[in-house]
Design a protein around this motif. Structure first.
Motif, mmCIF file in Angstrom:
data_model
loop_
_atom_site.group_PDB
_atom_site.id
_atom_site.type_symbol
_atom_site.label_atom_id
_atom_site.label_comp_id
_atom_site.label_asym_id
_atom_site.label_seq_id
_atom_site.Cartn_x
_atom_site.Cartn_y
_atom_site.Cartn_z
ATOM 1 N N TYR A 1 56.770 15.386 67.334
ATOM 2 C CA TYR A 1 55.883 15.456 65.621
ATOM 3 C C TYR A 1 55.603 13.811 65.727
ATOM 4 N N LEU A 2 56.345 12.888 66.274
ATOM 5 C CA LEU A 2 55.346 11.422 66.778
ATOM 6 C C LEU A 2 54.855 11.331 67.491
ATOM 7 N N SER A 3 55.341 11.755 69.231
ATOM 8 C CA SER A 3 54.027 11.250 69.891
ATOM 9 C C SER A 3 53.257 12.050 69.539
ATOM 10 N N LEU A 4 52.884 13.137 68.888
ATOM 11 C CA LEU A 4 51.712 13.560 68.169
ATOM 12 C C LEU A 4 51.363 12.964 67.296
ATOM 13 N N ALA A 5 51.749 12.065 66.501
ATOM 14 C CA ALA A 5 50.950 10.571 65.854
ATOM 15 C C ALA A 5 50.423 10.107 66.437
ATOM 16 N N GLY A 6 50.976 9.743 67.190
ATOM 17 C CA GLY A 6 49.975 8.162 68.631
ATOM 18 C C GLY A 6 49.140 8.530 69.078
ATOM 19 N N GLU A 7 49.060 10.069 70.087
ATOM 20 C CA GLU A 7 48.147 10.987 69.814
ATOM 21 C C GLU A 7 47.153 11.041 68.869
ATOM 22 N N LEU A 8 47.373 11.322 68.278
ATOM 23 C CA LEU A 8 45.790 11.855 67.573
ATOM 24 C C LEU A 8 45.648 10.061 66.976
ATOM 25 N N ILE A 9 46.808 9.178 66.545
ATOM 26 C CA ILE A 9 46.257 7.572 66.964
ATOM 27 C C ILE A 9 45.245 7.235 67.581
ATOM 28 N N ARG A 10 45.494 7.195 69.120
ATOM 29 C CA ARG A 10 44.286 7.092 70.406
ATOM 30 C C ARG A 10 43.482 7.750 69.563
ATOM 31 N N ARG A 11 43.135 8.666 69.456
ATOM 32 C CA ARG A 11 42.267 9.549 69.766
ATOM 33 C C ARG A 11 41.254 9.044 68.630
ATOM 34 N N SER A 12 42.042 8.974 67.760
ATOM 35 C CA SER A 12 40.843 8.133 66.317
ATOM 36 C C SER A 12 39.910 7.090 66.670
ATOM 37 N N GLU A 13 40.916 6.009 67.638
ATOM 38 C CA GLU A 13 40.427 4.470 67.761
ATOM 39 C C GLU A 13 39.627 4.818 69.002
ATOM 40 N N GLN A 14 39.594 5.673 69.719
ATOM 41 C CA GLN A 14 38.721 5.679 70.879
ATOM 42 C C GLN A 14 37.641 6.865 70.357
ATOM 43 N N GLN A 15 37.741 7.149 69.477
ATOM 44 C CA GLN A 15 36.925 7.285 68.695
ATOM 45 C C GLN A 15 35.744 7.080 67.811
ATOM 46 N N ALA A 16 36.240 6.383 67.413
ATOM 47 C CA ALA A 16 36.155 4.967 66.098
ATOM 48 C C ALA A 16 34.920 3.978 67.035
ATOM 49 N N THR A 17 35.635 4.009 68.810
ATOM 50 C CA THR A 17 35.093 2.879 69.490
ATOM 51 C C THR A 17 34.069 2.619 70.631
ATOM 52 N N ALA A 18 34.105 4.118 70.280
ATOM 53 C CA ALA A 18 33.153 5.236 70.905
ATOM 54 C C ALA A 18 31.834 4.938 70.275
ATOM 55 N N GLU A 19 32.165 5.264 68.734
ATOM 56 C CA GLU A 19 31.041 5.495 67.330
ATOM 57 C C GLU A 19 30.357 4.134 67.611
ATOM 58 N N ALA A 20 31.268 2.893 67.739
ATOM 59 C CA ALA A 20 30.567 1.614 67.385
ATOM 60 C C ALA A 20 30.098 0.872 68.866
ATOM 61 N N SER A 21 30.186 1.911 70.092
ATOM 62 C CA SER A 21 28.713 0.868 70.654
ATOM 63 C C SER A 21 28.215 1.892 71.256
ATOM 64 N N SER A 22 27.858 2.641 70.480
ATOM 65 C CA SER A 22 26.237 4.115 70.168
ATOM 66 C C SER A 22 25.465 3.568 69.583
#
Length: 263
Positions: free
Chosen positions: A242-263
């Motif tokens: 579950y710690l690994s899942l939290a890390g994966e979810l955070i990374r996805r969230s950050e990647q999506q935020a970066t993609a939205e910011a650059s679009s």
């Protein structure tokens, strides 16, 4: 603003509440501000957080029916170091009472507006059925996280759930989407589990989390001690998953935020 994630599956016994409690605790351990909302009248997420559902003063009932402010119904002292809006059998009555109200499908969404800036993540543990409480969760959520076992009947149930989410998106929440599909109670020695896992990855691609939650005795024992697995036995494979899942979810969230910011 908080990212609001409904944890849902119409099929019971798939590790939904286990995921809600342990993911909330894992996110809180990364210094994120987390609110967990227990929408299930069984109150299992409440008890698993170390809060006595029989003694709690306010629940989701007071939030949805009596319209008490979120800050008045939140339990801040939990064993998972996150905030909690509790549930008990009173929540069954809430579903009945909600039928009397106008805009009953969006009462949770409207209530949470006041605390959107107070949290990084809001997780909603949904009942194992499609009822008005689940509809409220879907209306309030940005995305839906679907825990499921890798077995044949689970695939059929997943198809039905995807259709339900699409219909709710059309009616109450146009922005609703799938956050991800989480394989739970996974036993790699089971050939069927491996076959179903491959089918999931072929059909849903990167929507399937890389993290897999194994069958783990410590995960099953932790709720009886009123604590998430990481505070019951942090060295267990379940707690680490579950710690690994939290890390994966955070990374996805950050990647999506970066993609939205650059679009």
């Amino acid at each position: 603003m908080a990212t609001t994630i409904a944890i849902a599956n119409q099929k019971g016994g798939v590790g939904k509440t286990t995921t809600a409690v342990n993911l909330a605790a894992s996110m809180a351990a990364t210094r994120r501000k987390v609110l967990l909302i227990d929408l299930d009248p069984q109150g299992n997420a409440t008890m698993g957080s170390g809060v006595d559902k029989y003694e709690v003063g306010n629940t989701v009932y007071e939030l949805l029916v009596e319209e008490k402010p979120v800050k008045d119904v939140v339990e801040t002292d939990t064993n998972g170091k996150y905030h909690l809006i509790a549930a008990n059998s009173d929540v069954t009555a809430a579903e009945i009472k909600l039928m009397e109200f106008f805009a009953r499908e969006v009462r949770l969404r409207n209530a949470l507006k006041a605390v959107q800036d107070d949290y990084d993540f809001i997780f909603i543990d949904c009942p194992p059925s499609l009822n008005l409480l689940t509809v409220n969760a879907m209306a309030a959520a940005d995305t839906v996280l679907v825990p499921m076992q890798c077995e044949y009947y689970a695939l059929e149930g997943l198809t039905a759930l995807m259709e339900t989410i699409r219909q709710l998106a059309d009616v109450v929440n146009p922005g609703l989407s799938i956050e991800g599909i989480l394989r739970t109670m996974y036993d790699p020695r089971n050939r069927l589990a491996n076959d179903v896992s491959e089918q999931l990855k072929q059909h849903f691609g990167d929507k399937v989390y890389r993290t897999v939650i194994p069958r783990n005795v410590r995960l099953a024992e932790a709720p009886s001690f009123g604590a998430p697995a990481m505070y019951y036995d942090k060295s267990s494979t379940g707690a680490k998953a579950y710690l690994s899942l939290a890390g994966e979810l955070i990374r996805r969230s950050e990647q999506q935020a970066t993609a939205e910011a650059s679009s």
